[in-house]
Design a protein around this motif. Sequence first.
Motif, PDB file in Angstrom:
ATOM      1  N   SER A 106       2.008   4.802   5.151  1.00 39.28           N
ATOM      2  CA  SER A 106       2.294   3.901   4.060  1.00 39.28           C
ATOM      3  C   SER A 106       1.128   3.208   3.477  1.00 39.28           C
ATOM      4  O   SER A 106       1.216   2.429   2.480  1.00 39.28           O
ATOM      5  N   VAL A 107       0.062   3.257   4.014  1.00 38.38           N
ATOM      6  CA  VAL A 107      -1.183   2.780   3.437  1.00 38.38           C
ATOM      7  C   VAL A 107      -1.258   3.458   1.934  1.00 38.38           C
ATOM      8  O   VAL A 107      -1.992   2.750   1.124  1.00 38.38           O
ATOM      9  N   SER A 108      -0.894   4.771   1.930  1.00 36.09           N
ATOM     10  CA  SER A 108      -0.993   5.298   0.607  1.00 36.09           C
ATOM     11  C   SER A 108      -0.241   4.697  -0.607  1.00 36.09           C
ATOM     12  O   SER A 108      -0.689   4.564  -1.470  1.00 36.09           O
ATOM     13  N   LYS A 109       0.816   3.716   0.013  1.00 37.59           N
ATOM     14  CA  LYS A 109       1.408   2.731  -1.239  1.00 37.59           C
ATOM     15  C   LYS A 109       0.377   2.131  -1.687  1.00 37.59           C
ATOM     16  O   LYS A 109       0.419   1.740  -2.753  1.00 37.59           O
ATOM     17  N   HIS A 110      -0.380   1.407  -1.050  1.00 36.81           N
ATOM     18  CA  HIS A 110      -1.300   0.359  -1.308  1.00 36.81           C
ATOM     19  C   HIS A 110      -2.691   1.006  -2.334  1.00 36.81           C
ATOM     20  O   HIS A 110      -2.781   0.426  -3.286  1.00 36.81           O
ATOM     21  N   VAL A 111      -3.156   2.055  -1.972  1.00 35.25           N
ATOM     22  CA  VAL A 111      -3.759   2.710  -2.963  1.00 35.25           C
ATOM     23  C   VAL A 111      -3.172   3.250  -4.349  1.00 35.25           C
ATOM     24  O   VAL A 111      -3.688   3.214  -5.200  1.00 35.25           O
ATOM     25  N   THR A 112      -1.844   3.882  -4.086  1.00 43.16           N
ATOM     26  CA  THR A 112      -1.131   4.257  -5.194  1.00 43.16           C
ATOM     27  C   THR A 112      -0.989   3.077  -6.036  1.00 43.16           C
ATOM     28  O   THR A 112      -1.096   3.241  -7.257  1.00 43.16           O
ATOM     29  N   ALA A 274       3.838   7.977  -1.383  1.00 41.62           N
ATOM     30  CA  ALA A 274       4.246   7.064  -0.696  1.00 41.62           C
ATOM     31  C   ALA A 274       3.774   7.208   0.684  1.00 41.62           C
ATOM     32  O   ALA A 274       3.471   6.181   1.534  1.00 41.62           O
ATOM     33  N   ALA A 275       3.145   8.168   1.263  1.00 38.41           N
ATOM     34  CA  ALA A 275       2.661   8.557   2.281  1.00 38.41           C
ATOM     35  C   ALA A 275       1.843   9.743   2.660  1.00 38.41           C
ATOM     36  O   ALA A 275       1.614  10.328   3.568  1.00 38.41           O
ATOM     37  N   GLY A 276       1.328  10.228   1.684  1.00 36.51           N
ATOM     38  CA  GLY A 276       0.459  11.508   1.863  1.00 36.51           C
ATOM     39  C   GLY A 276      -1.049  11.442   1.721  1.00 36.51           C
ATOM     40  O   GLY A 276      -1.830  12.493   1.700  1.00 36.51           O
ATOM     41  N   LEU A 277      -1.573  10.021   1.907  1.00 41.71           N
ATOM     42  CA  LEU A 277      -3.015   9.817   1.654  1.00 41.71           C
ATOM     43  C   LEU A 277      -3.702  10.183   2.882  1.00 41.71           C
ATOM     44  O   LEU A 277      -3.482  10.025   4.046  1.00 41.71           O
ATOM     45  N   TRP A 278      -4.957  11.114   2.865  1.00 37.75           N
ATOM     46  CA  TRP A 278      -5.894  11.226   4.015  1.00 37.75           C
ATOM     47  C   TRP A 278      -7.086  10.443   3.587  1.00 37.75           C
ATOM     48  O   TRP A 278      -7.609  10.465   2.533  1.00 37.75           O
ATOM     49  N   HIS A 338      -2.412  -3.264   4.158  1.00 35.77           N
ATOM     50  CA  HIS A 338      -1.094  -2.614   4.284  1.00 35.77           C
ATOM     51  C   HIS A 338      -1.234  -1.823   5.713  1.00 35.77           C
ATOM     52  O   HIS A 338      -2.444  -1.500   6.397  1.00 35.77           O
ATOM     53  N   GLY A 339      -0.226  -1.455   6.446  1.00 32.86           N
ATOM     54  CA  GLY A 339      -0.368  -0.748   7.487  1.00 32.86           C
ATOM     55  C   GLY A 339       0.378   0.643   7.285  1.00 32.86           C
ATOM     56  O   GLY A 339       1.209   0.843   6.485  1.00 32.86           O
ATOM     57  N   GLY A 340       0.316   1.684   8.205  1.00 36.33           N
ATOM     58  CA  GLY A 340       0.785   2.876   8.078  1.00 36.33           C
ATOM     59  C   GLY A 340       1.306   3.562   9.541  1.00 36.33           C
ATOM     60  O   GLY A 340       0.339   3.360  10.496  1.00 36.33           O
ATOM     61  N   GLU A 341       2.312   4.284   9.619  1.00 34.26           N
ATOM     62  CA  GLU A 341       2.769   4.760  10.816  1.00 34.26           C
ATOM     63  C   GLU A 341       3.197   6.068  10.603  1.00 34.26           C
ATOM     64  O   GLU A 341       4.308   6.170   9.740  1.00 34.26           O
TER      65      GLU A 341
END
Length: 388
Positions: A106-112, A274-278, A338-341
């Motif tokens: 979910s850190v992806s959302k932050h960058v998006t 939403a959740a695809g960031l590397w 943001h956090g991501g799990e």
Amino acid sequence: NDTIRKLAAVLDEAGQAAPADAQISTTPAASAAGTASATPDRRRGTGATGVDADAVRAAMAAGRIPGATVAVLRGGELTELTAFGTTTTGADGEPIDSRTVFPVGSVSKHVTALGVLRLVDEGVLALDADVEDYLDGWRIPGRPGAPITVRHLLSHQSGLRPVPGGRHPRGAVLPTLRELVQGRPGSPGAERAQPCGAAFGKAGVNYWVLQLAMENVTGTPFAELMRTLILDPLGLRDTGFATGFPDTRPAAAGHGPDGAPLPGGWEHRVDSAAAGLWTTAADLAAVAAEIRRCFLGRPRSLLTRTTATAMLAEAVPGSFFGLGTVLDATGGRLWFGHGGELPGHRAITMCDAHTGDGYTVLTNGADGDRVIRLFTSAADPGRPETES
């Protein structure tokens, strides 16, 4: 914490008081074994952390976490970058270094959100426009109501029903984003469940719709668009949203609570926004530093100060959430991030908007919160805990 179980675990661990003179490692590089050498400074950390490398290694061992990477910001500058452990267990594991990529959920959302807001500043999107104006004629089904805006989606106020379906095993035939959003046999798509703006309800589907809108209005695939808007301008060479991005470089495979590698190492995500960031800890630290620059109105920032201020303002009182970012303003300081799990991975990035002190922690173990809590606990009072 988003479940009672997680909160209970944190409270149990907090009952064992940490030493008051927590140390900070000043070693920036990993050793040949893949872990930072411990040459701690006995002073209390003056920035975001007071965490000793030995404490990180101990948490990794307790949680059966093969690897981690940590970046520390002080005054908006990257001051520490440390790698620990290996990409996976066994003979296939390679030492993690500063350029090993991790999936961050979910850190992806932050960058998006940073990309969405740049399009807002450029006049391509409008925060308070009906998002259906950007969906090529498609209308979101469900109970009728007021228009769902870009702002509603960024801040999880859309009222859309949460929908599963973004995760897929490596090698599986992947649906398209449009199929996810609009639904397909056996898989419902986006649907209005309650009036928009009525309540805060975190759901990845909000960012599915945003991704579709961004692609429609620009005519550019999302991964390519985000590279143009954010990644290349910030020089984030080790960050990408493309499904195949981790196949092109050293990547940290995920591991379960028992330390066993996940089948395939990681999953593929269709819902990139939403959740695809590397990414890497260093690149996420650069994102945090840039958001702070925008918030302070520095020259040549990616966002205007007005837009950045909106990003870091709580959208719904008590939600601790702005536009694509977790917020905590308790204790007189404004933390954002943001956090991501994900199965087998945990991540967090946080920064103080005023001081520029912050940290990014990425792990490739399901129990990675053990490492993350070292940093959230060492930060100043009012710090946020991990958020998935």
